[in-house]
Design a protein around this motif. Structure first.
Motif, PDB file in Angstrom:
ATOM      1  N   UNK A 185     -12.897  12.622  -5.910  1.00 54.34           N
ATOM      2  CA  UNK A 185     -13.038  11.486  -5.015  1.00 54.34           C
ATOM      3  C   UNK A 185     -12.164  11.646  -3.777  1.00 54.34           C
ATOM      4  N   UNK A 186     -12.133  12.804  -3.239  1.00 53.26           N
ATOM      5  CA  UNK A 186     -11.339  13.055  -2.048  1.00 53.26           C
ATOM      6  C   UNK A 186     -11.863  12.244  -0.872  1.00 53.26           C
ATOM      7  N   UNK A 187     -10.947  11.845  -0.015  1.00 50.72           N
ATOM      8  CA  UNK A 187     -11.281  11.102   1.198  1.00 50.72           C
ATOM      9  C   UNK A 187     -11.947   9.767   0.919  1.00 50.72           C
ATOM     10  N   UNK A 188     -11.722   9.240  -0.264  1.00 50.15           N
ATOM     11  CA  UNK A 188     -12.208   7.908  -0.611  1.00 50.15           C
ATOM     12  C   UNK A 188     -11.030   6.969  -0.803  1.00 50.15           C
ATOM     13  N   UNK A 189     -10.061   7.392  -1.598  1.00 54.04           N
ATOM     14  CA  UNK A 189      -8.885   6.561  -1.836  1.00 54.04           C
ATOM     15  C   UNK A 189      -7.679   7.464  -2.065  1.00 54.04           C
ATOM     16  N   UNK A 190      -6.510   6.856  -2.015  1.00 56.55           N
ATOM     17  CA  UNK A 190      -5.273   7.596  -2.245  1.00 56.55           C
ATOM     18  C   UNK A 190      -4.230   6.626  -2.794  1.00 56.55           C
ATOM     19  N   UNK A 191      -3.419   7.091  -3.726  1.00 52.85           N
ATOM     20  CA  UNK A 191      -2.353   6.260  -4.306  1.00 52.85           C
ATOM     21  C   UNK A 191      -1.017   6.964  -4.092  1.00 52.85           C
ATOM     22  N   UNK A 192      -0.063   6.246  -3.523  1.00 55.96           N
ATOM     23  CA  UNK A 192       1.262   6.796  -3.286  1.00 55.96           C
ATOM     24  C   UNK A 192       2.337   5.843  -3.806  1.00 55.96           C
ATOM     25  N   UNK A 193       3.384   6.407  -4.375  1.00 55.35           N
ATOM     26  CA  UNK A 193       4.558   5.647  -4.767  1.00 55.35           C
ATOM     27  C   UNK A 193       5.678   6.085  -3.831  1.00 55.35           C
ATOM     28  N   UNK A 194       6.219   5.165  -3.077  1.00 58.94           N
ATOM     29  CA  UNK A 194       7.056   5.619  -1.970  1.00 58.94           C
ATOM     30  C   UNK A 194       8.176   4.666  -1.610  1.00 58.94           C
ATOM     31  N   UNK A 195       9.137   5.260  -0.920  1.00 56.48           N
ATOM     32  CA  UNK A 195      10.068   4.503  -0.095  1.00 56.48           C
ATOM     33  C   UNK A 195       9.978   5.187   1.259  1.00 56.48           C
ATOM     34  N   UNK A 196       9.717   4.454   2.268  1.00 55.09           N
ATOM     35  CA  UNK A 196       9.421   5.060   3.560  1.00 55.09           C
ATOM     36  C   UNK A 196      10.083   4.288   4.684  1.00 55.09           C
ATOM     37  N   UNK A 197      10.549   5.020   5.651  1.00 51.93           N
ATOM     38  CA  UNK A 197      10.991   4.416   6.896  1.00 51.93           C
ATOM     39  C   UNK A 197      10.180   5.017   8.023  1.00 51.93           C
ATOM     40  N   UNK A 198       9.451   4.193   8.727  1.00 46.85           N
ATOM     41  CA  UNK A 198       8.640   4.681   9.837  1.00 46.85           C
ATOM     42  C   UNK A 198       9.369   4.426  11.144  1.00 46.85           C
ATOM     43  N   UNK A 199       9.585   5.469  11.914  1.00 52.23           N
ATOM     44  CA  UNK A 199      10.271   5.319  13.187  1.00 52.23           C
ATOM     45  C   UNK A 199       9.328   4.851  14.272  1.00 52.23           C
ATOM     46  N   UNK A 200       8.019   4.913  14.019  1.00 53.94           N
ATOM     47  CA  UNK A 200       7.031   4.488  14.999  1.00 53.94           C
ATOM     48  C   UNK A 200       5.966   3.631  14.310  1.00 53.94           C
ATOM     49  N   UNK A 201       5.395   2.712  15.076  1.00 56.37           N
ATOM     50  CA  UNK A 201       4.248   1.980  14.571  1.00 56.37           C
ATOM     51  C   UNK A 201       3.066   2.926  14.437  1.00 56.37           C
ATOM     52  N   UNK A 202       2.312   2.739  13.378  1.00 55.91           N
ATOM     53  CA  UNK A 202       1.092   3.523  13.170  1.00 55.91           C
ATOM     54  C   UNK A 202      -0.127   2.641  13.386  1.00 55.91           C
ATOM     55  N   UNK A 203      -1.177   3.216  13.942  1.00 55.01           N
ATOM     56  CA  UNK A 203      -2.449   2.520  14.005  1.00 55.01           C
ATOM     57  C   UNK A 203      -3.185   2.823  12.702  1.00 55.01           C
ATOM     58  N   UNK A 204      -3.363   1.803  11.894  1.00 52.32           N
ATOM     59  CA  UNK A 204      -3.874   1.996  10.546  1.00 52.32           C
ATOM     60  C   UNK A 204      -5.387   2.181  10.552  1.00 52.32           C
ATOM     61  N   UNK A 205      -5.858   3.180   9.833  1.00 49.51           N
ATOM     62  CA  UNK A 205      -7.291   3.451   9.702  1.00 49.51           C
ATOM     63  C   UNK A 205      -7.672   3.281   8.238  1.00 49.51           C
ATOM     64  N   UNK A 206      -8.598   2.366   7.969  1.00 50.54           N
ATOM     65  CA  UNK A 206      -8.932   2.039   6.594  1.00 50.54           C
ATOM     66  C   UNK A 206      -8.206   0.778   6.173  1.00 50.54           C
ATOM     67  N   UNK A 207      -8.160   0.524   4.877  1.00 51.39           N
ATOM     68  CA  UNK A 207      -7.481  -0.658   4.340  1.00 51.39           C
ATOM     69  C   UNK A 207      -6.504  -0.209   3.267  1.00 51.39           C
ATOM     70  N   UNK A 208      -5.261  -0.701   3.344  1.00 52.58           N
ATOM     71  CA  UNK A 208      -4.248  -0.358   2.344  1.00 52.58           C
ATOM     72  C   UNK A 208      -3.756  -1.615   1.634  1.00 52.58           C
ATOM     73  N   UNK A 209      -3.630  -1.507   0.324  1.00 57.26           N
ATOM     74  CA  UNK A 209      -3.050  -2.560  -0.500  1.00 57.26           C
ATOM     75  C   UNK A 209      -1.693  -2.062  -0.998  1.00 57.26           C
ATOM     76  N   UNK A 210      -0.680  -2.904  -0.917  1.00 62.89           N
ATOM     77  CA  UNK A 210       0.658  -2.533  -1.351  1.00 62.89           C
ATOM     78  C   UNK A 210       1.132  -3.510  -2.425  1.00 62.89           C
TER      79      UNK A 210
END
Length: 302
Positions: free
Chosen positions: A1-26
């Motif tokens: 099921x590549x390029x359909x969904x992705x699951x990540x467990x993370x701690x992240x610091x983003x130095x820049x705003x990202x333009x989000x493509x798709x829909x993410x649930x956290x």
């Protein structure tokens, strides 16, 4: 099921705003998290669920030792199954209303860990269930829905991505008219038709959005922040900021920092991007612990 969904467990610091493509649930599995979308920062506690919609500009900050799981559905999946999710919409905001969706998201995470022969079939059914629940909670803007199938010109998409990555560098309209061999008038018209705003305002907005993070979460001087985020002098930065947000950067900083003084902002990372790679055993442990505390009816596979 590549390029359909992705699951990540993370701690992240983003130095820049990202333009989000798709829909993410956290889902916050442990501790706390903060997500700034545009110029509004929202704090979430353990057990909370939040959503980043298609084409939103956002960052994600997770405090050290805390864990958030991100379940991302790619644009290709959304276009095929629920294309209306790609247009502007509002959704439920109370965490009590989000519980059914959160439980299904956690169950999807558990399915992902199984090794059963019909695993992919079950995952696909679960994805459909999640999208159905989410769709049922939405309010679609009818004015926007008529344009939801409109594709962004590949050149404009490329330019938009470039701006998000290089907004703090010297960028002018000629940066792109020269590269793509377009007249300024044609480029300006195409850009506004595609993104609904002129080139200069779009670039300024991205620069201001990124500067807001430093205003809130650092003690850097205003002049240093302005230079860091692409403004040629501090006066231009202050003028643009007041024009967009109605107050000066200094006043905005004081208002927000006083409002959120109780939150331990200093514990957030804001220096470099980073993602914590959890082991499979750690993932199982935190999912099982979360299930025991919040979703007792779900089965988390070992």
């Amino acid at each position: 099921m590549r390029n359909i969904y992705e699951i990540k467990y993370l701690k992240r610091s983003a130095t820049k705003y990202r333009n989000h493509v798709g829909v993410s649930f956290f889902v916050v599995l442990k501790g706390k998290a903060m997500i700034p979308v545009k110029d509004v920062s929202t704090f979430y506690e353990e057990g909370d669920t939040f959503i980043v919609k298609h084409n939103e500009c956002y960052k994600l900050d997770v405090r050290e030792g805390n864990i958030v799981v991100q379940i991302h559905f790619y644009k290709s999946l959304i276009e095929t199954m629920v294309p209306e999710l790609l247009c502007n919409h509002s959704h439920v905001t109370t965490q009590s209303e989000m519980i059914p969706l959160r439980n299904q998201l956690i169950y999807l995470c558990s399915l992902y860990l199984t090794q059963e022969n019909d695993r992919n079939f079950k995952i696909m059914k679960q994805i459909i269930a999640i999208l159905e629940i989410y769709k049922g909670q939405l309010h679609i803007d009818n004015e926007d829905s008529s344009n939801m199938y409109k594709d962004v010109n590949p050149i404009i998409e490329e330019i938009r991505n470039y701006i998000h990555e290089h907004y703090n560098e010297r960028i002018t309209i000629n940066t792109f008219t020269n590269k793509y061999r377009l007249s300024e008038s044609y480029f300006s018209k195409m850009f506004k038709e595609q993104l609904g705003v002129n080139f200069k305002d779009y670039l300024t907005d991205i620069r201001l959005l990124n500067s807001i993070y430093d205003l809130i979460h650092t003690c850097e001087k205003i002049i240093d922040i302005s230079e860091k985020h692409g403004f040629y002098n501090v006066s231009a930065y202050i003028h643009a900021f007041k024009l967009y947000y109605g107050v000066t950067p200094k006043k905005y900083r004081n208002m927000i920092q006083n409002k959120n003084a109780q939150f331990e902002r200093q514990n957030f990372f804001n220096e470099v991007d980073n993602e914590r790679n959890l082991t499979l055993e750690e993932i199982k442990f935190y999912l099982r612990k979360f299930k025991q505390k919040y979703t007792k009816t779900l089965c988390i596979y070992a």
